[in-house]
Design a protein around this motif. Structure first.
Motif, PDB file in Angstrom:
ATOM      1  N   ALA A  61      -9.480   5.683   2.981  1.00 15.30           N
ATOM      2  CA  ALA A  61     -10.554   4.724   2.696  1.00 15.30           C
ATOM      3  C   ALA A  61      -9.985   3.451   2.062  1.00 15.30           C
ATOM      4  O   ALA A  61     -10.420   2.335   2.370  1.00 15.30           O
ATOM      5  N   GLN A  62      -9.003   3.599   1.191  1.00 13.36           N
ATOM      6  CA  GLN A  62      -8.381   2.429   0.575  1.00 13.36           C
ATOM      7  C   GLN A  62      -7.678   1.557   1.613  1.00 13.36           C
ATOM      8  O   GLN A  62      -7.657   0.334   1.502  1.00 13.36           O
ATOM      9  N   MET A  63      -7.111   2.195   2.647  1.00 18.47           N
ATOM     10  CA  MET A  63      -6.489   1.409   3.716  1.00 18.47           C
ATOM     11  C   MET A  63      -7.522   0.547   4.434  1.00 18.47           C
ATOM     12  O   MET A  63      -7.259  -0.619   4.751  1.00 18.47           O
ATOM     13  N   VAL A  64      -8.691   1.125   4.701  1.00 14.58           N
ATOM     14  CA  VAL A  64      -9.753   0.349   5.345  1.00 14.58           C
ATOM     15  C   VAL A  64     -10.126  -0.844   4.473  1.00 14.58           C
ATOM     16  O   VAL A  64     -10.273  -1.979   4.955  1.00 14.58           O
ATOM     17  N   ALA A  65     -10.253  -0.599   3.161  1.00  9.93           N
ATOM     18  CA  ALA A  65     -10.629  -1.673   2.240  1.00  9.93           C
ATOM     19  C   ALA A  65      -9.535  -2.746   2.172  1.00  9.93           C
ATOM     20  O   ALA A  65      -9.829  -3.952   2.196  1.00  9.93           O
ATOM     21  N   VAL A  66      -8.283  -2.327   2.090  1.00 10.22           N
ATOM     22  CA  VAL A  66      -7.176  -3.286   2.018  1.00 10.22           C
ATOM     23  C   VAL A  66      -7.122  -4.141   3.279  1.00 10.22           C
ATOM     24  O   VAL A  66      -6.920  -5.363   3.216  1.00 10.22           O
ATOM     25  N   HIS A  67      -7.305  -3.510   4.431  1.00 12.60           N
ATOM     26  CA  HIS A  67      -7.239  -4.256   5.696  1.00 12.60           C
ATOM     27  C   HIS A  67      -8.260  -5.389   5.724  1.00 12.60           C
ATOM     28  O   HIS A  67      -7.975  -6.482   6.245  1.00 12.60           O
ATOM     29  N   HIS A  68      -9.440  -5.146   5.148  1.00 12.43           N
ATOM     30  CA  HIS A  68     -10.498  -6.151   5.202  1.00 12.43           C
ATOM     31  C   HIS A  68     -10.321  -7.258   4.172  1.00 12.43           C
ATOM     32  O   HIS A  68     -10.998  -8.293   4.268  1.00 12.43           O
ATOM     33  N   ARG A  69      -9.438  -7.077   3.192  1.00 10.75           N
ATOM     34  CA  ARG A  69      -9.282  -8.144   2.206  1.00 10.75           C
ATOM     35  C   ARG A  69      -7.913  -8.840   2.254  1.00 10.75           C
ATOM     36  O   ARG A  69      -7.716  -9.828   1.563  1.00 10.75           O
ATOM     37  N   VAL A  70      -6.978  -8.312   3.063  1.00 15.56           N
ATOM     38  CA  VAL A  70      -5.680  -8.958   3.210  1.00 15.56           C
ATOM     39  C   VAL A  70      -5.762  -9.924   4.393  1.00 15.56           C
ATOM     40  O   VAL A  70      -6.075  -9.513   5.510  1.00 15.56           O
ATOM     41  N   HIS A  71      -5.458 -11.178   4.144  1.00 16.39           N
ATOM     42  CA  HIS A  71      -5.675 -12.196   5.172  1.00 16.39           C
ATOM     43  C   HIS A  71      -4.390 -12.658   5.854  1.00 16.39           C
ATOM     44  O   HIS A  71      -4.441 -13.479   6.762  1.00 16.39           O
ATOM     45  N   VAL A  72      -3.231 -12.163   5.423  1.00 12.63           N
ATOM     46  CA  VAL A  72      -2.001 -12.457   6.148  1.00 12.63           C
ATOM     47  C   VAL A  72      -1.752 -11.329   7.144  1.00 12.63           C
ATOM     48  O   VAL A  72      -2.259 -10.212   6.987  1.00 12.63           O
ATOM     49  N   GLU A  73      -0.963 -11.631   8.177  1.00  9.94           N
ATOM     50  CA  GLU A  73      -0.673 -10.620   9.187  1.00  9.94           C
ATOM     51  C   GLU A  73       0.051  -9.450   8.523  1.00  9.94           C
ATOM     52  O   GLU A  73       0.991  -9.632   7.747  1.00  9.94           O
ATOM     53  N   HIS A  74      -0.381  -8.232   8.827  1.00  9.75           N
ATOM     54  CA  HIS A  74       0.160  -7.059   8.147  1.00  9.75           C
ATOM     55  C   HIS A  74       0.086  -5.828   9.042  1.00  9.75           C
ATOM     56  O   HIS A  74      -0.662  -5.801  10.028  1.00  9.75           O
ATOM     57  N   TRP A  75       0.877  -4.834   8.653  1.00 12.88           N
ATOM     58  CA  TRP A  75       0.877  -3.541   9.331  1.00 12.88           C
ATOM     59  C   TRP A  75       1.034  -2.458   8.267  1.00 12.88           C
ATOM     60  O   TRP A  75       1.905  -2.568   7.394  1.00 12.88           O
ATOM     61  N   PHE A  76       0.215  -1.423   8.332  1.00 16.33           N
ATOM     62  CA  PHE A  76       0.384  -0.316   7.392  1.00 16.33           C
ATOM     63  C   PHE A  76       1.690   0.403   7.719  1.00 16.33           C
ATOM     64  O   PHE A  76       2.049   0.583   8.892  1.00 16.33           O
ATOM     65  N   SER A  77       2.410   0.797   6.667  1.00 15.02           N
ATOM     66  CA  SER A  77       3.756   1.336   6.848  1.00 15.02           C
ATOM     67  C   SER A  77       4.005   2.499   5.897  1.00 15.02           C
ATOM     68  O   SER A  77       3.114   2.897   5.132  1.00 15.02           O
ATOM     69  N   HIS A  78       5.214   3.061   5.973  1.00 18.42           N
ATOM     70  CA  HIS A  78       5.651   4.124   5.075  1.00 18.42           C
ATOM     71  C   HIS A  78       4.640   5.286   5.075  1.00 18.42           C
ATOM     72  O   HIS A  78       4.138   5.644   6.140  1.00 18.42           O
TER      73      HIS A  78
END
Length: 305
Positions: A61-78
């Motif tokens: 759930a935190q990943m979903v929240a982070v994705h919606h508030r991070v505005h630079v290009e990103h990829w979940f990792s590790h």
């Protein structure tokens, strides 16, 4: 590296639904929190009451929240990418991991770990609508940064899910001098798609770390009752190692397990049973296994941090 027929590879889990304050009237948000219909997840994000009941679902759930508030290009990792892909982890992460091309201008969230550089071209993907590193990049990141047991649990699950070890090793070859490359190379050399659970990997890890020969995963055993499969073993020495979780003996399962074990023993095998208690005291487990193996079967210990 045997995979038991009918066993299923890891699959991405369903993501918890996350509600964002910015999408709702402030009074409505306050009312839903006050009446316990919503529970706070992180700043400006909520989940339905009772929807998140364990550490893994909270991390997702935190990943979903982070994705919606991070505005630079990103990829979940590790470990975050591992969870998103449904891979087993030894410890549920409390930090969300991202790969980014650049750091944000504002102060970073302490619950988010940002890694540079960006995910390599060719190793950028999507899972359940979220950007994520490839299986190979995920296992390399985890193997470079985690303790060896934690890394091997993820590596086993990754190769079971289809990660290509040659591609993963090629990624490591592009990182000469980087921290953790030697450790990651050692972990990848031990990865086995036959491991069906994190405790099975943990038992194998402790065996390898103690200098026992690499056991075969998913050993096929023919008995008068039919064909059974054992978690680990040395069929050449007629020795099997099985991990027993408490759920295994729910209901009448204990009787079926006894019949199975009796048939395996009658087929000439010796069975060593491992439990969570053994994983807390692995030396005792190793001694129980070692007494069934000839001295010539003891190997040099692999390079494990």
């Amino acid at each position: 590296m045997t995979i038991r027929p009918g066993s299923q590879p890891p699959a991405p889990p369903a993501l918890p639904e996350v509600f964002f304050a910015r999408d709702h009237d402030a009074a409505r948000v306050a009312a839903r929190v006050r009446t316990a219909r919503w529970e706070p997840l992180t700043r400006g994000a909520y989940v339905a009451a009772g929807a998140v009941t364990n550490a893994k679902d909270r991390a997702l759930a935190q990943m979903v929240a982070v994705h919606h508030r991070v505005h630079v290009e990103h990829w979940f990792s590790h470990e975050s990418a591992a969870l998103l892909r449904g891979l087993r982890v030894w410890l549920d992460p409390t930090t969300t991991h991202l790969r980014q091309a650049r750091r944000p201008d504002h102060s970073p969230d302490p619950t988010v770990r940002r890694h540079l550089p960006a995910a390599p071209v060719g190793h950028r993907s999507q899972v359940s609508g979220l950007p994520v590193t490839s299986l190979e990049a995920t296992v390399v990141d985890c193997a470079r940064s985690l303790p060896p047991l934690d890394a091997l649990v993820i590596a086993d699950a990754a190769v079971r899910a289809g990660a290509d070890l040659a591609t993963a090793n090629a990624l490591l070859a592009q990182m000469p001098g980087f921290r953790g490359v030697r450790a990651a190379t050692d972990v990848l050399a031990l990865a086995d798609p036959g491991a069906e659970s994190a405790p099975e990997t943990a038992v194998r890890y402790h065996m390898l770390a103690a200098g026992l020969p690499p056991p075969q995963t998913q050993v096929e055993v023919e008995t008068w009752r039919g064909t059974y499969w054992s978690d680990l073993g040395y069929p050449q020495h007629k020795v099997l190692i099985e991990y027993d979780g408490r759920a295994k003996y729910a209901g009448n399962e204990w009787l079926r397990e006894k019949q199975r074990t009796d048939a395996i023993v009658e087929a000439g095998f010796r069975v060593v049973r491992a439990t969570a208690e053994d994983l807390r005291n692995p030396a005792r487990l190793i001694a129980r296994i070692r007494r069934f193996l000839p001295d010539a079967a003891i190997y040099p210990r692999p390079h494990l941090r």
